[in-house]
Enzyme design. Structure first.
Site, mmCIF file in Angstrom:
data_model
loop_
_atom_site.group_PDB
_atom_site.id
_atom_site.type_symbol
_atom_site.label_atom_id
_atom_site.label_comp_id
_atom_site.label_asym_id
_atom_site.label_seq_id
_atom_site.Cartn_x
_atom_site.Cartn_y
_atom_site.Cartn_z
ATOM 1 N N LYS A 113 57.914 -35.065 42.320
ATOM 2 C CA LYS A 113 56.995 -34.591 43.359
ATOM 3 C C LYS A 113 56.241 -35.760 44.005
ATOM 4 O O LYS A 113 56.141 -35.844 45.224
ATOM 5 C CB LYS A 113 55.976 -33.627 42.734
ATOM 6 C CG LYS A 113 54.776 -33.340 43.622
ATOM 7 C CD LYS A 113 53.842 -32.345 42.992
ATOM 8 C CE LYS A 113 52.737 -32.949 42.167
ATOM 9 N NZ LYS A 113 51.623 -33.533 42.939
ATOM 10 N N ASN A 114 55.722 -36.636 43.176
ATOM 11 C CA ASN A 114 54.870 -37.700 43.716
ATOM 12 C C ASN A 114 55.658 -38.748 44.502
ATOM 13 O O ASN A 114 55.065 -39.608 45.145
ATOM 14 C CB ASN A 114 54.071 -38.373 42.592
ATOM 15 C CG ASN A 114 52.983 -37.442 42.064
ATOM 16 O OD1 ASN A 114 52.675 -36.430 42.695
ATOM 17 N ND2 ASN A 114 52.424 -37.770 40.912
ATOM 18 N N ARG A 120 45.358 -32.693 48.430
ATOM 19 C CA ARG A 120 44.826 -34.011 48.790
ATOM 20 C C ARG A 120 45.890 -34.933 49.351
ATOM 21 O O ARG A 120 45.599 -35.805 50.153
ATOM 22 C CB ARG A 120 44.213 -34.664 47.561
ATOM 23 C CG ARG A 120 43.018 -33.936 47.018
ATOM 24 C CD ARG A 120 42.470 -34.716 45.863
ATOM 25 N NE ARG A 120 42.296 -36.108 46.255
ATOM 26 C CZ ARG A 120 41.225 -36.576 46.860
ATOM 27 N NH1 ARG A 120 40.207 -35.796 47.107
ATOM 28 N NH2 ARG A 120 41.155 -37.845 47.199
ATOM 29 N N CYS A 166 37.365 -33.004 43.783
ATOM 30 C CA CYS A 166 38.241 -32.050 43.116
ATOM 31 C C CYS A 166 37.622 -31.741 41.767
ATOM 32 O O CYS A 166 36.525 -32.203 41.467
ATOM 33 C CB CYS A 166 39.656 -32.587 42.973
ATOM 34 S SG CYS A 166 39.845 -33.782 41.663
ATOM 35 N N ARG A 199 36.829 -38.033 44.677
ATOM 36 C CA ARG A 199 38.063 -38.827 44.774
ATOM 37 C C ARG A 199 38.010 -39.544 46.115
ATOM 38 O O ARG A 199 38.453 -39.025 47.127
ATOM 39 C CB ARG A 199 39.286 -37.921 44.615
ATOM 40 C CG ARG A 199 39.355 -37.334 43.206
ATOM 41 C CD ARG A 199 40.546 -36.462 42.995
ATOM 42 N NE ARG A 199 41.805 -37.184 43.016
ATOM 43 C CZ ARG A 199 42.983 -36.602 42.847
ATOM 44 N NH1 ARG A 199 43.049 -35.294 42.650
ATOM 45 N NH2 ARG A 199 44.094 -37.300 42.873
ATOM 46 N N PRO A 200 37.484 -40.755 46.102
ATOM 47 C CA PRO A 200 37.206 -41.462 47.355
ATOM 48 C C PRO A 200 38.470 -41.854 48.114
ATOM 49 O O PRO A 200 39.540 -41.971 47.530
ATOM 50 C CB PRO A 200 36.458 -42.712 46.885
ATOM 51 C CG PRO A 200 36.860 -42.911 45.469
ATOM 52 C CD PRO A 200 37.146 -41.549 44.915
ATOM 53 N N ASP A 233 48.519 -38.806 34.572
ATOM 54 C CA ASP A 233 49.176 -37.505 34.707
ATOM 55 C C ASP A 233 49.796 -37.000 33.405
ATOM 56 O O ASP A 233 50.336 -35.896 33.373
ATOM 57 C CB ASP A 233 50.264 -37.581 35.786
ATOM 58 C CG ASP A 233 49.691 -37.405 37.179
ATOM 59 O OD1 ASP A 233 48.510 -37.034 37.301
ATOM 60 O OD2 ASP A 233 50.431 -37.640 38.155
ATOM 61 N N ARG A 236 52.625 -25.769 41.561
ATOM 62 C CA ARG A 236 52.500 -26.856 42.529
ATOM 63 C C ARG A 236 53.422 -28.012 42.175
ATOM 64 O O ARG A 236 53.947 -28.676 43.070
ATOM 65 C CB ARG A 236 51.056 -27.393 42.541
ATOM 66 C CG ARG A 236 50.065 -26.493 43.245
ATOM 67 C CD ARG A 236 48.729 -27.191 43.329
ATOM 68 N NE ARG A 236 48.949 -28.603 43.607
ATOM 69 C CZ ARG A 236 48.189 -29.603 43.186
ATOM 70 N NH1 ARG A 236 47.112 -29.351 42.482
ATOM 71 N NH2 ARG A 236 48.474 -30.847 43.478
HETATM 72 C C1 UD1 Z 1 46.269 -40.927 40.944
HETATM 73 C C2 UD1 Z 1 47.117 -41.688 39.952
HETATM 74 C C3 UD1 Z 1 48.520 -41.184 40.097
HETATM 75 C C4 UD1 Z 1 48.525 -39.674 39.911
HETATM 76 C C5 UD1 Z 1 47.529 -38.975 40.848
HETATM 77 C C6 UD1 Z 1 47.398 -37.491 40.588
HETATM 78 C C7 UD1 Z 1 46.909 -44.005 39.229
HETATM 79 C C8 UD1 Z 1 46.681 -45.420 39.644
HETATM 80 N N1 UD1 Z 1 46.984 -43.099 40.203
HETATM 81 O O1 UD1 Z 1 46.831 -41.181 42.233
HETATM 82 O O2 UD1 Z 1 49.345 -41.803 39.146
HETATM 83 O O3 UD1 Z 1 49.798 -39.146 40.141
HETATM 84 O O4 UD1 Z 1 46.272 -39.562 40.673
HETATM 85 O O5 UD1 Z 1 46.967 -37.230 39.322
HETATM 86 O O6 UD1 Z 1 47.051 -43.729 38.067
HETATM 87 N N2 UD1 Z 1 40.165 -45.013 44.501
HETATM 88 C C9 UD1 Z 1 39.112 -45.554 45.215
HETATM 89 N N3 UD1 Z 1 39.184 -45.530 46.572
HETATM 90 C C10 UD1 Z 1 40.250 -45.016 47.254
HETATM 91 C C11 UD1 Z 1 41.328 -44.474 46.512
HETATM 92 C C12 UD1 Z 1 41.244 -44.489 45.126
HETATM 93 O O7 UD1 Z 1 38.140 -46.015 44.655
HETATM 94 O O8 UD1 Z 1 40.257 -45.041 48.495
HETATM 95 C C13 UD1 Z 1 40.118 -45.015 43.023
HETATM 96 C C14 UD1 Z 1 40.135 -43.614 42.443
HETATM 97 O O9 UD1 Z 1 38.854 -43.049 42.352
HETATM 98 C C15 UD1 Z 1 40.779 -43.857 41.094
HETATM 99 C C16 UD1 Z 1 41.753 -45.008 41.353
HETATM 100 O O10 UD1 Z 1 41.300 -45.614 42.557
HETATM 101 O O11 UD1 Z 1 39.821 -44.263 40.159
HETATM 102 C C17 UD1 Z 1 43.190 -44.588 41.504
HETATM 103 O O12 UD1 Z 1 43.283 -43.640 42.547
HETATM 104 P P1 UD1 Z 1 44.627 -43.355 43.344
HETATM 105 O O13 UD1 Z 1 45.762 -44.037 42.681
HETATM 106 O O14 UD1 Z 1 44.413 -43.567 44.788
HETATM 107 O O15 UD1 Z 1 44.731 -41.823 43.184
HETATM 108 P P2 UD1 Z 1 45.944 -40.983 43.542
HETATM 109 O O16 UD1 Z 1 46.742 -41.538 44.661
HETATM 110 O O17 UD1 Z 1 45.412 -39.605 43.633
#
Ligand code: UD1
Length: 420
Positions: A22-23, A92, A116, A121-122, A306, A398
């Site tokens: 999926k990802n 998201r 969430c 989740r910035p 995950d 999902r």
């Molecule tokens: C994250 C996981 C991904 C997982 C998904 C859903 C990691 C590195 N990423 O991806 O493996 O499939 O959740 O569960 O393990 N952050 C910021 N600013 C930003 C974006 C992110 O500070 O603009 C921080 C987040 O708060 C977090 C970290 O960076 O602590 C990783 O986030 P990110 O990899 O972007 O999240 P997802 O893409 O949702």
């Protein structure tokens, strides 16, 4: 709303083919917006998130079909520039359209996703990375409004801190159409990010360093429609592996990438599972209670966030006390209270959970709160004594294709009860 009714305990025995990730699919779907034509993606799982992303692309004017694992995305008339709040708040990953829309259409309006169940989740890195390419970004009544500067996006230099899967994908998709060289540092190296980079490169993008933390992009190029076969879902594979650790048994997983699941394999071996690997398959076997362990979730190639909930479910019945530290999302513990309903003994202190292994879990009604948490509860239900009802299984739909059929095929007594 559907629910699962599970009668336990049962062991898991048999063969299982792992589906596409999926990802990996979702960013590729967004990448289709970088060209006009029909992108064709193979080995696509039929998941709610995939169908939902199709709706987003259709809202932008694309025509999409998913038949027999082949996803066709025709973007010849995709001229829309906006992803509205109602879509983005439901998923998201919708934010992935920001980079491609900005770069290809010159402008994008995408709702800010909001938080969430596991806290804020910035998206600051998505925005700052695009700004490093010259994008003009304004936040306006809950929307991100991004425009290219006069003359178009320009290559730039940006460092992601912390490592972010989403921001790496988004900024990379914009960078391939920016003029000049872009250097992206501290990029996520998750296999799903690498697949996006490979997909873009195969379609004409000039990207060096694919699979490493530093990506060098030369632009602009004309991107052709994408042609990719989606990699195996390492998290689906890991979920069934954790199921064997929890419930016992022996399962042969086919169509796995053993390199991508290696961080999970290492932990489950420590927990006492016997795991043998061949080219693209893996056999996992477990007898008796797993051994307690200590894990910190980290970006790839670390242990994936995950998989935290599913492995915590296995730790719940481990012989000894386990420690899990959530290194990505400090609040990602919504499954803890539900596992406690099944008899697990878990204490959470900030981003750290201590799991005091018990002999056996007891079935109970529980509530799924997010995708991976739900998977953990389903596995726990298979191993628990008596009846477990997992409510709100739409979360699990999902990201897992027919998980109940797959588990039933391995001997679990699980059925879906549809709400009238
Ligand atoms: C994250 C996981 C991904 C997982 C998904 C859903 C990691 C590195 N990423 O991806 O493996 O499939 O959740 O569960 O393990 N952050 C910021 N600013 C930003 C974006 C992110 O500070 O603009 C921080 C987040 O708060 C977090 C970290 O960076 O602590 C990783 O986030 P990110 O990899 O972007 O999240 P997802 O893409 O949702």
């Amino acid at each position: 709303m559907d629910r699962f009714v599970i009668e336990g305990p049962t062991r898991l025995e048999g063969d299982l083919a792992v589906g596409g990730a999926k990802n990996a699919v979702l960013p590729l779907m967004a990448g289709a917006l970088l060209s006009r034509g029909t992108s064709v993606i193979q080995n696509v799982p039929d998941l709610h998130d995939v169908r939902f992303f199709m709706t987003i692309l259709e809202g932008l004017g694309a025509r999409c079909s998913l038949v027999g694992g082949e996803l066709r995305l025709d973007t010849r008339e995709a001229e829309g520039r906006e992803a509205a709040y109602d879509l983005v708040r439901k998923m998201r990953a919708s934010i992935y359209v920001l980079g491609p829309l900005l770069a290809f259409q010159g402008e994008a309006r995408v709702s800010l996703p909001g938080g969430c169940a596991w806290g804020p989740r910035p998206v600051n890195l998505h925005l700052e990375g695009l700004q490093a390419l010259g994008a003009e970004i304004a936040l306006d009544r809950g929307y991100i409004h991004a425009r290219v500067p006069r003359g178009g996006l320009l290559g730039g230099r940006f460092r992601f801190e912390p490592v972010s899967v989403g921001a790496t994908c988004n900024v990379l998709m914009a960078a391939v159409l920016a003029r000049g060289e872009t250097i992206l540092e501290n990029c996520a190296v998750e296999p799903e990010v690498t697949q996006l980079a490979v997909g873009l490169r195969d379609a004409g993008a000039r990207i060096e360093g694919v699979g490493t933390p530093t990506l060098r992009v030369q632009g602009p190029v004309t991107i052709a429609p994408l042609r990719q076969t989606v990699i195996a879902d390492r998290i689906e594979a890991g979920t069934f592996m954790a199921g064997v650790a929890l419930a016992g048994g022996r399962v042969r997983l086919t169509g796995v990438d053993t390199v991508h699941v290696a961080p999970i394999t290492a932990v489950l071996r420590e927990m006492g599972c016997g795991i043998t690997e061949a080219a693209d398959e893996l056999v996992i076997a477990s007898e008796g209670r797993p051994v307690a362990t200590e894990i910190t979730t980290r970006p790839y190639p670390g242990f994936p966030t995950d998989m935290q909930a599913q492995v915590m479910a296995a730790c719940a019945v481990a012989d000894g006390t386990s420690f899990i530290c959530e290194g990505i999302y400090a609040d990602r513990f919504t499954h803890v209270a539900e596992l406690q309903r099944l008899g697990a003994e878990i204490r959470v202190d900030g981003a750290r959970a201590t799991i005091f292994g018990v002999e056996r879990l007891q079935g109970a009604p529980v509530m799924a709160s997010d995708l991976r948490a739900s998977a953990a509860l389903v596995l726990a239900g298979v191993a628990a004594e008596g009846t477990t009802t997992v409510n709100r299984v739409y979360h699990i739909d999902r990201g897992y294709e027919r998980i109940e059929d797959k588990l039933a095929g391995l001997g679990a007594r699980i059925r879906r009860v549809s709400a009238r």
